[in-house]
Design a protein around this motif. Sequence first.
Motif, mmCIF file in Angstrom:
data_model
loop_
_atom_site.group_PDB
_atom_site.id
_atom_site.type_symbol
_atom_site.label_atom_id
_atom_site.label_comp_id
_atom_site.label_asym_id
_atom_site.label_seq_id
_atom_site.Cartn_x
_atom_site.Cartn_y
_atom_site.Cartn_z
ATOM 1 N N LYS A 295 -111.460 -79.854 82.226
ATOM 2 C CA LYS A 295 -112.862 -79.459 82.278
ATOM 3 C C LYS A 295 -113.243 -78.820 83.610
ATOM 4 O O LYS A 295 -114.087 -77.939 83.668
ATOM 5 N N GLN A 296 -112.636 -79.284 84.702
ATOM 6 C CA GLN A 296 -113.015 -78.789 86.022
ATOM 7 C C GLN A 296 -112.593 -77.334 86.204
ATOM 8 O O GLN A 296 -111.473 -76.951 85.874
ATOM 9 N N SER A 297 -113.507 -76.533 86.739
ATOM 10 C CA SER A 297 -113.198 -75.128 87.011
ATOM 11 C C SER A 297 -113.170 -74.840 88.510
ATOM 12 O O SER A 297 -112.934 -73.710 88.925
ATOM 13 N N GLN A 298 -113.407 -75.870 89.335
ATOM 14 C CA GLN A 298 -113.330 -75.735 90.785
ATOM 15 C C GLN A 298 -112.580 -76.927 91.357
ATOM 16 O O GLN A 298 -112.692 -78.046 90.851
ATOM 17 N N GLY A 299 -111.840 -76.682 92.404
ATOM 18 C CA GLY A 299 -111.063 -77.731 93.032
ATOM 19 C C GLY A 299 -109.631 -77.294 93.223
ATOM 20 O O GLY A 299 -109.256 -76.151 92.933
ATOM 21 N N TYR A 300 -108.802 -78.211 93.714
ATOM 22 C CA TYR A 300 -107.390 -77.928 93.965
ATOM 23 C C TYR A 300 -106.558 -78.792 93.033
ATOM 24 O O TYR A 300 -106.539 -80.023 93.145
ATOM 25 N N TYR A 301 -105.867 -78.135 92.103
ATOM 26 C CA TYR A 301 -105.084 -78.839 91.081
ATOM 27 C C TYR A 301 -103.685 -79.133 91.632
ATOM 28 O O TYR A 301 -102.957 -78.235 92.040
ATOM 29 N N VAL A 302 -103.320 -80.410 91.651
ATOM 30 C CA VAL A 302 -102.044 -80.840 92.215
ATOM 31 C C VAL A 302 -100.926 -80.672 91.188
ATOM 32 O O VAL A 302 -100.963 -81.265 90.113
ATOM 33 N N THR A 303 -99.945 -79.845 91.534
ATOM 34 C CA THR A 303 -98.779 -79.663 90.651
ATOM 35 C C THR A 303 -97.567 -80.454 91.128
ATOM 36 O O THR A 303 -96.631 -80.686 90.378
ATOM 37 N N LYS A 304 -97.594 -80.864 92.410
ATOM 38 C CA LYS A 304 -96.467 -81.616 92.945
ATOM 39 C C LYS A 304 -96.920 -82.400 94.167
ATOM 40 O O LYS A 304 -97.731 -81.931 94.962
ATOM 41 N N VAL A 305 -96.396 -83.616 94.291
ATOM 42 C CA VAL A 305 -96.650 -84.444 95.470
ATOM 43 C C VAL A 305 -95.352 -84.539 96.262
ATOM 44 O O VAL A 305 -94.301 -84.887 95.714
ATOM 45 N N ILE A 306 -95.410 -84.207 97.547
ATOM 46 C CA ILE A 306 -94.217 -84.125 98.375
ATOM 47 C C ILE A 306 -93.721 -85.523 98.762
ATOM 48 O O ILE A 306 -94.504 -86.403 99.121
ATOM 49 N N LYS A 307 -92.407 -85.665 98.691
ATOM 50 C CA LYS A 307 -91.756 -86.936 98.984
ATOM 51 C C LYS A 307 -92.027 -87.384 100.421
ATOM 52 O O LYS A 307 -92.023 -86.589 101.351
ATOM 53 N N ASN A 308 -92.289 -88.687 100.580
ATOM 54 C CA ASN A 308 -92.519 -89.331 101.887
ATOM 55 C C ASN A 308 -93.824 -88.914 102.552
ATOM 56 O O ASN A 308 -94.058 -89.244 103.717
ATOM 57 N N SER A 309 -94.670 -88.183 101.853
ATOM 58 C CA SER A 309 -95.941 -87.746 102.440
ATOM 59 C C SER A 309 -97.013 -88.827 102.290
ATOM 60 O O SER A 309 -96.860 -89.785 101.518
ATOM 61 N N GLY A 310 -98.111 -88.641 103.023
ATOM 62 C CA GLY A 310 -99.224 -89.568 102.899
ATOM 63 C C GLY A 310 -99.822 -89.559 101.507
ATOM 64 O O GLY A 310 -100.268 -90.593 101.002
ATOM 65 N N ALA A 311 -99.829 -88.379 100.873
ATOM 66 C CA ALA A 311 -100.367 -88.268 99.517
ATOM 67 C C ALA A 311 -99.568 -89.128 98.541
ATOM 68 O O ALA A 311 -100.129 -89.804 97.682
ATOM 69 N N GLU A 312 -98.233 -89.101 98.671
ATOM 70 C CA GLU A 312 -97.389 -89.915 97.789
ATOM 71 C C GLU A 312 -97.636 -91.403 98.030
ATOM 72 O O GLU A 312 -97.786 -92.191 97.078
ATOM 73 N N LYS A 313 -97.698 -91.801 99.288
ATOM 74 C CA LYS A 313 -97.890 -93.215 99.612
ATOM 75 C C LYS A 313 -99.266 -93.722 99.177
ATOM 76 O O LYS A 313 -99.422 -94.903 98.843
ATOM 77 N N ALA A 314 -100.260 -92.819 99.172
ATOM 78 C CA ALA A 314 -101.617 -93.220 98.773
ATOM 79 C C ALA A 314 -101.791 -93.250 97.257
ATOM 80 O O ALA A 314 -102.759 -93.819 96.755
ATOM 81 N N GLY A 315 -100.867 -92.617 96.524
ATOM 82 C CA GLY A 315 -100.928 -92.664 95.067
ATOM 83 C C GLY A 315 -101.464 -91.431 94.381
ATOM 84 O O GLY A 315 -101.747 -91.462 93.180
#
Length: 463
Positions: A295-315
Motif C-alpha cells: 500500500k505504501q507509495s513513499q519510503g525506503y523498501y528493504v530488499t536485503k539486510v547486511i550481515k553483522n549490521s545494526g539493522a540485522e541485530k535490531a531485527g
Amino acid sequence: MKRLSSLFLVSLMSGATTLGAYKLFIEKGSNRNSIVTEAPSYYGKAVGLGAENIDFTSAADKSVHTVVHVKNVSIRTVYNPIMEFFYGSRGGGQQQEQIGTGSGVIISEDGYIVTNNHVIKDATELEVTLNNKKVYKAKLIGTDSKMDIALLKIDADEKLPYSTFADSDQVRVGEWVLAVGNPYNLTSTVTAGIVSAKARNLDTNGIQSFIQTDAAVNPGNSGGALVNTRGELIGINTMISSPTGSYAGYSFAIPSNITRKIIEDIMEFGNVQRGVLGVVGNELNGPTSKELGIKQSQGYYVTKVIKNSGAEKAGLQKGDVIVKLDNQTISSYPELTGYISTKRPNDKVQVTFIRNNKTQVIPVVLAKNDMINADFKGLELENLDSGDKKKFNIDYGVKIKEVNNERLKPYQNDLKGSIILTIDGVKASDIETVSKIASDKDENQSFNIEMMNKMGQIIRIII
C-alpha cells in the motif's frame, strides 16, 4: 535520474591537500566538542517572503569576507612520445608545474578553512587569498575524498571573520539562498537563487544527498559557500549541471550538516567515522508499490539486510518499509543516506518502519563501516580499512575476505585479499554499494569484475 549524472561536471579548480578546522563549541545535549559555530535556533522560521522583501545585502556583506580564493600548485610529469616510440621507455620525463584554483570558507577565527577535496587534490603547495587581498600559505589538515570535503589551516596575523553553520535539515525548497565564491579567478562574487530541491541523488558513488539550487555557480566556485538570507552556511558548493563546463541552470552543494560532521571527525579522530545502518533497497513510488503489492507509495523498501549490521541485530527484515529516521521523514534513498552521513558508529537511530501494514519503531545502533561484510556471488566481502587504502594506494574498493563459491574455490588463494574496484563498470565504493548493484540484477546473471590482486596487479574476471 541515472542518465542525469552524465551532465554533471565537478568544477575542477584543481587541487591538492586540505587543511581546516573550526571553532570549538559544545553541542546541545552532548559532551562532544564541536569545531563548528552554530546558527541560532530561529533558522527556517521566516517563510513567505518574496525577493523584494529580503535584504540580500546583509547576507552578502557577511559572507563575502568569509570566502577565500584557494590556489593549488601541483607537479605532473610529461613524457616525450617520440622517445617512448623509438626507445620503448619513458625515461625520466619532464616535470611541469600546474596551477588550479577554487574557493574555500573560513569556519573559525583562527584560520580553519573548508573546501572541496577536488580543489586541493594532488597539490604540493596551497595558497589562500582572503577577501582583503592578504595571502597566506595553507596547510592540509585532512580530507574526505568520498564526500569531497577538505580541511585547511592558515596562520593569519589577525582574527578572521568566519561562517556560522545553519541546520541544513531545516532548509526549505523555494527558500532564497546566495552562492559565494571566486569564479574565473575573480574576487568574491555573489549570486542569488532559490533552493530547487533537497536530497538530490546524482549517482556520484560518494555523497548522494545534495542541495540543488538555481544560483549561478561557475568554475572556481567549488568549495565556496551556499548561505541563507542571514548569511549562515547551509552548504559547500561542489558541482554544476552543464554540458559545457559552465553554469547552465542548476548547481549542487554538500549540506552543512554533512560537512560539519566530516570536519569534526577529522579534528577529533584524524579520519572520517562512518556509521552504517545496514540495509539495501529501493525508494518507493506508485509503479514500484503496485509491482511489490504493497500500500505504501513513499519510503525506503528493504530488499536485503547486511550481515553483522545494526539493522540485522535490531531485527529489520526484507520487506520492511522505512519511513522515518529519528524525526527525519524518509521517502527516498538520498534522504536515508544523507541522514546517516551525519552519524557515527555506535550512534543510536530510532527507525520507524511499516511491516504487514503496522507501524513499528526500533532503535538501531549504527555499525562501523569496516566491521560489516556481505556476500556477493559466493564471495564474502568487507570494507577497506585505512591500512588497506595506504597499502594499495587507493581510496575505494571492497576486500575479498573469504571464497565460498565452489566454482572459484580453486583460485581462492589468489582471490582472498584482493580488492574489487568495479562491478559492471560501477565503482565498488563500499559494501552497501556492492549490495545495491547485486540487488538491481538477477542473481543468475553474470558480473564483470575489475580487481587488484595482492601484488597490486589489475585483473578482470566474470562471475
